[in-house]
Enzyme design. Structure first.
Site, PDB file in Angstrom:
ATOM      1  N   HIS A  83       0.503  -0.845   0.351  1.00 20.39           N
ATOM      2  CA  HIS A  83      -0.411   0.040   0.000  1.00 20.39           C
ATOM      3  C   HIS A  83       1.042   1.139   0.172  1.00 20.39           C
ATOM      4  O   HIS A  83       0.377   2.146   0.049  1.00 20.39           O
ATOM      5  CB  HIS A  83      -0.913   0.158   1.060  1.00 20.39           C
ATOM      6  CG  HIS A  83      -2.185  -0.751   1.156  1.00 20.39           C
ATOM      7  ND1 HIS A  83      -2.556  -1.820   2.164  1.00 20.39           N
ATOM      8  CD2 HIS A  83      -2.349  -1.839  -0.107  1.00 20.39           C
ATOM      9  CE1 HIS A  83      -3.322  -2.626   1.787  1.00 20.39           C
ATOM     10  NE2 HIS A  83      -3.242  -2.684   0.445  1.00 20.39           N
ATOM     11  N   ILE A  90       1.070   7.059   0.206  1.00 21.87           N
ATOM     12  CA  ILE A  90       0.936   6.096   1.092  1.00 21.87           C
ATOM     13  C   ILE A  90      -0.789   5.689   0.884  1.00 21.87           C
ATOM     14  O   ILE A  90      -1.715   6.907   1.116  1.00 21.87           O
ATOM     15  CB  ILE A  90       0.768   6.031   2.503  1.00 21.87           C
ATOM     16  CG1 ILE A  90       2.156   6.917   2.911  1.00 21.87           C
ATOM     17  CG2 ILE A  90       0.645   5.308   3.486  1.00 21.87           C
ATOM     18  CD1 ILE A  90       2.463   7.273   4.435  1.00 21.87           C
ATOM     19  N   CYS A  91      -1.169   4.351   0.510  1.00 23.94           N
ATOM     20  CA  CYS A  91      -2.902   4.228   0.342  1.00 23.94           C
ATOM     21  C   CYS A  91      -3.404   4.108   1.740  1.00 23.94           C
ATOM     22  O   CYS A  91      -3.214   2.796   1.901  1.00 23.94           O
ATOM     23  CB  CYS A  91      -2.919   3.042  -0.645  1.00 23.94           C
ATOM     24  SG  CYS A  91      -4.941   2.705  -1.013  1.00 23.94           S
ATOM     25  N   LEU A  92      -4.023   5.562   2.359  1.00 23.84           N
ATOM     26  CA  LEU A  92      -4.033   4.601   3.685  1.00 23.84           C
ATOM     27  C   LEU A  92      -5.502   5.126   4.114  1.00 23.84           C
ATOM     28  O   LEU A  92      -5.261   6.794   3.758  1.00 23.84           O
ATOM     29  CB  LEU A  92      -3.841   4.943   4.973  1.00 23.84           C
ATOM     30  CG  LEU A  92      -4.062   4.190   5.673  1.00 23.84           C
ATOM     31  CD1 LEU A  92      -4.580   3.347   6.381  1.00 23.84           C
ATOM     32  CD2 LEU A  92      -2.405   4.984   7.125  1.00 23.84           C
ATOM     33  N   TRP A 144      -8.359   8.059  -4.327  1.00 21.63           N
ATOM     34  CA  TRP A 144      -7.743   6.347  -3.602  1.00 21.63           C
ATOM     35  C   TRP A 144      -8.614   5.652  -3.943  1.00 21.63           C
ATOM     36  O   TRP A 144     -10.331   5.692  -3.732  1.00 21.63           O
ATOM     37  CB  TRP A 144      -6.807   6.356  -1.908  1.00 21.63           C
ATOM     38  CG  TRP A 144      -6.112   7.557  -2.219  1.00 21.63           C
ATOM     39  CD1 TRP A 144      -5.938   9.038  -1.597  1.00 21.63           C
ATOM     40  CD2 TRP A 144      -4.437   6.905  -2.502  1.00 21.63           C
ATOM     41  NE1 TRP A 144      -4.774   9.215  -1.352  1.00 21.63           N
ATOM     42  CE2 TRP A 144      -4.363   8.077  -2.391  1.00 21.63           C
ATOM     43  CE3 TRP A 144      -4.382   6.427  -3.186  1.00 21.63           C
ATOM     44  CZ2 TRP A 144      -2.383   8.231  -2.590  1.00 21.63           C
ATOM     45  CZ3 TRP A 144      -2.741   6.089  -3.023  1.00 21.63           C
ATOM     46  CH2 TRP A 144      -1.791   6.855  -3.091  1.00 21.63           C
TER      47      TRP A 144
END
Lengths: 151, 85
Positions: A83, A90-92, A144
């Site tokens: 991620h 950051i894919c959060l 995202w």
């Protein structure tokens, strides 16, 4: 009088310096110079695939914080994780869609450390090449899609 | 001995009855005001949600007004509904 965002950041800083969180270190000198830019060192947790590694996160806050989320990205050595893109993005979900003003620098660091800890193999996101070539410099500008809640 | 009270000054202490000490949004003590106010108390009141979470009214309103789609409690992400106690 400083603005509300700064006042809250000062409270968070004081709290993190008085009650440090394990594996999370604030660059005090940098924060002292500019309260709106933080560098935080994250230590890979013991017994995880990142044990012994350290990474640096850059937090940038605007005057709408905590109503608006901070911009958070890895700088320097980027952890290899499904991620985390090689440009540090950051894919959060809590960094964008799921941000709430009850979250904090500490809570974000904890989430990211736990995201690292639950990984079982070191690999880049499948779309790393295309994303890093086409994305905006600011990860908050990315739309995202959050599809994997397991890591 | 006979004492004559010439004057007296009353001092009172007040406290919000909330299940927490500070506002989860601005992190100021409930007895202090939100960062946009100068006077605590009735000028900067607390509000309760159905989910039992408490915030400075100004803080939660600022958050709810910034949300386009759904209005969620910042603490528990349940749909925010004001609890009129």
């Amino acid at each position: 009088m400083s603005c509300p965002a700064e006042r809250r950041l000062r409270k968070e800083l004081l709290e993190l310096l008085t009650n440090p969180m394990p594996g999370i270190y604030i660059d005090e000198e940098k924060v002292a110079k500019n309260i709106n830019e933080w560098i935080v060192t994250i230590e890979g947790a013991e017994k995880t695939i990142y044990e012994g590694e350290t990474f640096q996160l850059q937090f940038s806050f605007n005057e709408k914080y905590p109503f608006d989320s901070p911009t958070v990205l890895f700088i320097g050595k980027i952890p290899v994780h499904s991620h985390i893109y090689s440009n540090g993005h950051i894919c959060l979900s809590i960094l964008t869609d799921d941000w709430t003003p009850a979250l904090s620098v500490g809570a974000v660091c904890l989430s990211i450390r736990s995201m690292l800890s639950s990984a079982t193999k070191k690999e880049r996101p499948p779309d790393d090449m295309i994303y890093t070539r086409t994305c905006s410099k600011n990860p908050k500008k990315t739309k995202w899609f959050f599809h994997d809640d397991t890591v | 001995m006979k004492v004559t009270v010439k004057s007296w000054t009353g001092v009172a202490l007040w406290k919000w009855i909330a299940n927490d000490d500070n506002c989860g949004i601005c992190r100021m003590a409930f007895e202090a005001c939100c960062p946009d106010c100068s006077f605590a108390g009735d000028d900067c009141p607390l509000v309760w949600g159905h989910c039992s979470h408490v915030f400075h009214m100004h803080c939660i309103c600022k958050w709810l007004n910034s949300q386009l789609n759904q209005q969620l409690c910042p603490m528990c992400r349940q749909t925010w509904r004001f609890n009129d106690r």
